[in-house]
Design an enzyme around this catalytic site. Sequence first.
Site, PDB file in Angstrom:
ATOM      1  N   LYS A  35       0.833  -1.211   0.000  1.00  0.00           N
ATOM      2  CA  LYS A  35       0.000   0.000   0.000  1.00  0.00           C
ATOM      3  C   LYS A  35       0.866   1.260   0.000  1.00  0.00           C
ATOM      4  O   LYS A  35       0.637   2.178  -0.774  1.00  0.00           O
ATOM      5  CB  LYS A  35      -0.914   0.029   1.244  1.00  0.00           C
ATOM      6  CG  LYS A  35      -1.951  -1.069   1.265  1.00  0.00           C
ATOM      7  CD  LYS A  35      -2.855  -0.942   2.468  1.00  0.00           C
ATOM      8  CE  LYS A  35      -2.129  -1.117   3.794  1.00  0.00           C
ATOM      9  NZ  LYS A  35      -1.522  -2.447   3.988  1.00  0.00           N
ATOM     10  N   THR A  36       1.851   1.275   0.886  1.00  0.00           N
ATOM     11  CA  THR A  36       2.698   2.459   0.965  1.00  0.00           C
ATOM     12  C   THR A  36       3.507   2.602  -0.323  1.00  0.00           C
ATOM     13  O   THR A  36       3.700   3.696  -0.831  1.00  0.00           O
ATOM     14  CB  THR A  36       3.607   2.363   2.207  1.00  0.00           C
ATOM     15  OG1 THR A  36       2.767   2.191   3.350  1.00  0.00           O
ATOM     16  CG2 THR A  36       4.436   3.606   2.394  1.00  0.00           C
ATOM     17  N   ASP A 220      -1.984   7.777   3.855  1.00  0.00           N
ATOM     18  CA  ASP A 220      -1.568   6.416   4.227  1.00  0.00           C
ATOM     19  C   ASP A 220      -2.240   6.063   5.552  1.00  0.00           C
ATOM     20  O   ASP A 220      -2.620   6.957   6.309  1.00  0.00           O
ATOM     21  CB  ASP A 220      -0.038   6.370   4.386  1.00  0.00           C
ATOM     22  CG  ASP A 220       0.515   4.944   4.287  1.00  0.00           C
ATOM     23  OD1 ASP A 220      -0.289   4.003   4.099  1.00  0.00           O
ATOM     24  OD2 ASP A 220       1.752   4.766   4.397  1.00  0.00           O
ATOM     25  N   GLU A 221      -2.417   4.788   5.844  1.00  0.00           N
ATOM     26  CA  GLU A 221      -3.002   4.336   7.123  1.00  0.00           C
ATOM     27  C   GLU A 221      -4.358   5.001   7.379  1.00  0.00           C
ATOM     28  O   GLU A 221      -4.631   5.480   8.480  1.00  0.00           O
ATOM     29  CB  GLU A 221      -2.049   4.642   8.292  1.00  0.00           C
ATOM     30  CG  GLU A 221      -0.622   4.160   8.089  1.00  0.00           C
ATOM     31  CD  GLU A 221      -0.405   2.703   8.456  1.00  0.00           C
ATOM     32  OE1 GLU A 221      -1.399   2.007   8.792  1.00  0.00           O
ATOM     33  OE2 GLU A 221       0.751   2.241   8.372  1.00  0.00           O
ATOM     34  N   GLN A 251      -5.789  -3.353  10.591  1.00  0.00           N
ATOM     35  CA  GLN A 251      -4.683  -2.704  11.297  1.00  0.00           C
ATOM     36  C   GLN A 251      -5.124  -1.415  11.981  1.00  0.00           C
ATOM     37  O   GLN A 251      -4.312  -0.544  12.264  1.00  0.00           O
ATOM     38  CB  GLN A 251      -3.538  -2.415  10.326  1.00  0.00           C
ATOM     39  CG  GLN A 251      -2.885  -3.680   9.810  1.00  0.00           C
ATOM     40  CD  GLN A 251      -1.635  -3.350   8.997  1.00  0.00           C
ATOM     41  OE1 GLN A 251      -0.614  -2.941   9.523  1.00  0.00           O
ATOM     42  NE2 GLN A 251      -1.722  -3.542   7.692  1.00  0.00           N
ATOM     43  N   ARG A 608       5.036  -7.424  10.990  1.00  0.00           N
ATOM     44  CA  ARG A 608       6.242  -6.594  10.785  1.00  0.00           C
ATOM     45  C   ARG A 608       7.414  -7.485  10.396  1.00  0.00           C
ATOM     46  O   ARG A 608       8.417  -7.017   9.866  1.00  0.00           O
ATOM     47  CB  ARG A 608       6.641  -5.840  12.074  1.00  0.00           C
ATOM     48  CG  ARG A 608       5.661  -4.829  12.635  1.00  0.00           C
ATOM     49  CD  ARG A 608       5.149  -3.867  11.631  1.00  0.00           C
ATOM     50  NE  ARG A 608       3.867  -4.338  11.080  1.00  0.00           N
ATOM     51  CZ  ARG A 608       3.342  -3.900   9.944  1.00  0.00           C
ATOM     52  NH1 ARG A 608       3.956  -3.004   9.227  1.00  0.00           N
ATOM     53  NH2 ARG A 608       2.177  -4.361   9.501  1.00  0.00           N
TER      54      ARG A 608
HETATM   55  P1  ATP Z   1       1.634  -2.148   5.975  1.00  0.00           P
HETATM   56  O1  ATP Z   1       0.202  -2.576   5.940  1.00  0.00           O
HETATM   57  O2  ATP Z   1       2.403  -2.888   6.985  1.00  0.00           O
HETATM   58  O3  ATP Z   1       1.774  -0.667   6.027  1.00  0.00           O
HETATM   59  P2  ATP Z   1       2.032  -1.985   3.118  1.00  0.00           P
HETATM   60  O4  ATP Z   1       0.824  -2.581   2.508  1.00  0.00           O
HETATM   61  O5  ATP Z   1       2.116  -0.530   3.157  1.00  0.00           O
HETATM   62  O6  ATP Z   1       2.251  -2.617   4.577  1.00  0.00           O
HETATM   63  P3  ATP Z   1       4.617  -1.848   1.897  1.00  0.00           P
HETATM   64  O7  ATP Z   1       5.358  -1.434   3.104  1.00  0.00           O
HETATM   65  O8  ATP Z   1       4.333  -0.860   0.842  1.00  0.00           O
HETATM   66  O9  ATP Z   1       3.260  -2.573   2.355  1.00  0.00           O
HETATM   67  O10 ATP Z   1       5.316  -3.087   1.222  1.00  0.00           O
HETATM   68  C1  ATP Z   1       5.778  -4.196   1.962  1.00  0.00           C
HETATM   69  C2  ATP Z   1       7.096  -4.720   1.395  1.00  0.00           C
HETATM   70  O11 ATP Z   1       6.869  -5.338   0.146  1.00  0.00           O
HETATM   71  C3  ATP Z   1       8.090  -3.614   1.134  1.00  0.00           C
HETATM   72  O12 ATP Z   1       9.370  -4.099   1.422  1.00  0.00           O
HETATM   73  C4  ATP Z   1       7.920  -3.338  -0.328  1.00  0.00           C
HETATM   74  O13 ATP Z   1       9.071  -2.771  -0.887  1.00  0.00           O
HETATM   75  C5  ATP Z   1       7.635  -4.719  -0.876  1.00  0.00           C
HETATM   76  N1  ATP Z   1       6.815  -4.702  -2.111  1.00  0.00           N
HETATM   77  C6  ATP Z   1       5.608  -4.141  -2.272  1.00  0.00           C
HETATM   78  N2  ATP Z   1       5.133  -4.336  -3.518  1.00  0.00           N
HETATM   79  C7  ATP Z   1       6.073  -5.076  -4.173  1.00  0.00           C
HETATM   80  C8  ATP Z   1       6.178  -5.612  -5.498  1.00  0.00           C
HETATM   81  N3  ATP Z   1       5.217  -5.450  -6.407  1.00  0.00           N
HETATM   82  N4  ATP Z   1       7.293  -6.308  -5.773  1.00  0.00           N
HETATM   83  C9  ATP Z   1       8.270  -6.499  -4.867  1.00  0.00           C
HETATM   84  N5  ATP Z   1       8.224  -6.020  -3.619  1.00  0.00           N
HETATM   85  C10 ATP Z   1       7.142  -5.318  -3.262  1.00  0.00           C
HETATM   86 MG    MG Z   2       2.266   0.833   4.759  1.00  0.00          MG
END
Ligand code: ATP
Ligand code: MG
Length: 723
Positions: A35-36, A220-221, A251, A608
């Site tokens: 997402k981020t 975000d969040e 979350q 995490r």
């Molecule tokens: P959270 O809910 O914990 O905030 P999130 O959904 O925001 O998580 P991110 O932090 O954006 O998730 O991504 C999680 C990990 O996966 C990061 O290390 C990111 O770089 C990696 N990632 C995300 N998308 C891809 C992708 N398409 N290919 C490879 N790695 C990815």
């Molecule tokens: Mg995130």
Amino acid sequence: MDVTSIIEPLNDAQRQAVTAPSQAMLVLAGAGSGKTRVLVHRIAWQIQVEGVSAHGILAVTFTNKAAKEMRSRIEDLLKVSAHTLWIGTFHGIAHRLLRRHAKQAKLPETFQVMDSGDQLRVVKRLLNTLDFDDSKWPPREVQWYINAQKDEGIRARHIIETADIYQRQMLRVYRAYEDLCERSGLVDFAELLLRAHELLRDNPDVLDFYQQRFRQVHVDEFQDTNTIQYAWLRLLTDAKDNLFVVGDDDQSIYGWRGAKVENIYSFQKHYPNHQVIKLEQNYRSTGTILKAANKIIANNAGRMGKELWTEAGEGDLISLYAAFNEQDEAYFVVERIRAWINEGGLRSDAAILYRSNAQSRQFEEKLMATATPYRVYGGLRFFDRAEIKNALAYLRLMSNRHDDASFERVINTPTRGIGAKTLDDMRCIARDQSISLWAAAIVLINQRTMTARATNALIGFLELIKQLDKQAEGLELYEKVKLVVEKCGLVELYQKEKMDKGEEKVENLEELVNAARLFDFSADQENEENLSELDMFLAHAALEAGDSQADDYEDCVQLMTLHSAKGLEFKLVFLVGMEEGLFPSQQSVDDAGRLEEERRLCYVGMTRAMQQLYLTYAESRRLYGRESYPRPSRFLREIPNEFIQEVRMRASISRPLTATKPKTTSLPTTGSYRLGQRVSHAKFGEGVVLQMEGSGAQESVQINFKQAGVKWLMLAYAKLDVL
Ligand code: ATP
Ligand code: MG
């Protein structure tokens, strides 16, 4: 135009979200699904492909750390500086708006931000002046009431008085508190948000300006936004449907602070043309960690429902360690971290996550004892320390004489013979005439009712501030800070303190001068508000969390609460203190809603971890000065056995155990007992050895019996059976 770097590292669903035309969009997805990443790439896409200037973009994150990281990732993608991009926390951005439009927001130009510690002090003082009994009206509860109203957008004047005594009294304090803040130009954190909302709501020209300016607003969040934050976002984006949010209902962990996960539903109603994109692939964790986290969260009712999957392999089992007390727990964790480092792991890839800040001390001690660098996030941060706040209070008073919180803080620090009576008189005058304490001090001096000594002391204090202000004119920021540190008398005060505590405080004051010297005005601010450097520095001190403790880039073990771990990821994670009454917290165990929030917190914690996850609990724990013998957390039982291996201190065995099942391996060596050993006594039944003392005939053991509680027994007579 080459956009490969922006869209190539994305999967199909992520790409769809990143490249969608400007419209309301909700990316709803589980932990670690990117997402981020989508948010960062979306902003880069808008600038690079859609031709939106960085100036036209607003992004809201949950922490300052996240904001910094996001900005640098965007700059990496674009290969240009994006300093005109507005990116920050809700509080940071609200503060910025209020500075720029202080007049329209009905605030004095010199308003000062109070953090929650300052706010609590103001509330305490107010309760005193209003003759409220502290024991019946705990200041924290009053503070909570005030903030809860503000988070809902409710001013004292909106509240209709009822016959209810509690409500009437709270309302009385709320009114008096609003008056006092108004008079002193003080703004608390909740007020920042509420004021920023009122600013846009009540000033169509200001609103129109920002609606035009921001082509796209990103959050975000989103699941942790509260009522007033969401209302503020709506004002900015309703006209153009340009709100892009990412979040995860599983979350949502700030309900206790007014966050409304329902905002996700409201969003879908308020922006009928919105698009929803779901991301289901997790890129962060191993299969085992992910499956275990999914199992835990499945116990919550009322979820929006989504399952995450990963292409990553199963990875290691989750390790469970039953410590016999909190020190053993800390010892175990630190030993594992040392082993990780010895095998070539980075310290900063290891994180210790706990439910409550007070748990960090044990780990800190063990880390210090082994000379392992670490960093505590959200603990007592640099700018929170008393000596720093005292020095800052002088600076604040120089900037704004009517800052009552600062006035109270330093009028007698160091002591200068201004007694309680003089202070009370000033408070009365301030209250009766609705003026600041500074102004009240002048009135009091002119009344000539005080003794010569008291009068001189008071005049001395006012003169000191005026002199400092005068001498500071034209100096560089760090020279100003240095001047204050040298002249305000704090150094002498701390030098007199015994032991090295005082020395440390003096060093911290020196560090403050250093912090001012290194303070980078242009770092993440355009300073369109034309603030003085001093005011920017003071705002930075109030708003910035957890900085200045260790260098961001220093390689050190990360310690933080589960709440502050949101959005982050680490290769090696220790989730410690998995005990009933601690996690889930005592207040939540009888309340289904709060218990679900604790479970979401557990889900956040587990997700995490990228490679290895350790869960630990202690059979006896000393915390807040009390000893308890908690049961293992129910969350441990919610993880199927197949994902867990129980570990022992030296050897590790792959025998899955439920958390409550007694251990059956006995390890006594020389006829003595091992700490943590399960034993049985003819009268008291089963128990665990907690401590041992003495030797030979005098040898005694302390045992926590399941039924009979904790007892000391002489070994020679106890006739214990090892289980
Ligand atoms: P959270 O809910 O914990 O905030 P999130 O959904 O925001 O998580 P991110 O932090 O954006 O998730 O991504 C999680 C990990 O996966 C990061 O290390 C990111 O770089 C990696 N990632 C995300 N998308 C891809 C992708 N398409 N290919 C490879 N790695 C990815
Ligand atoms: Mg995130």
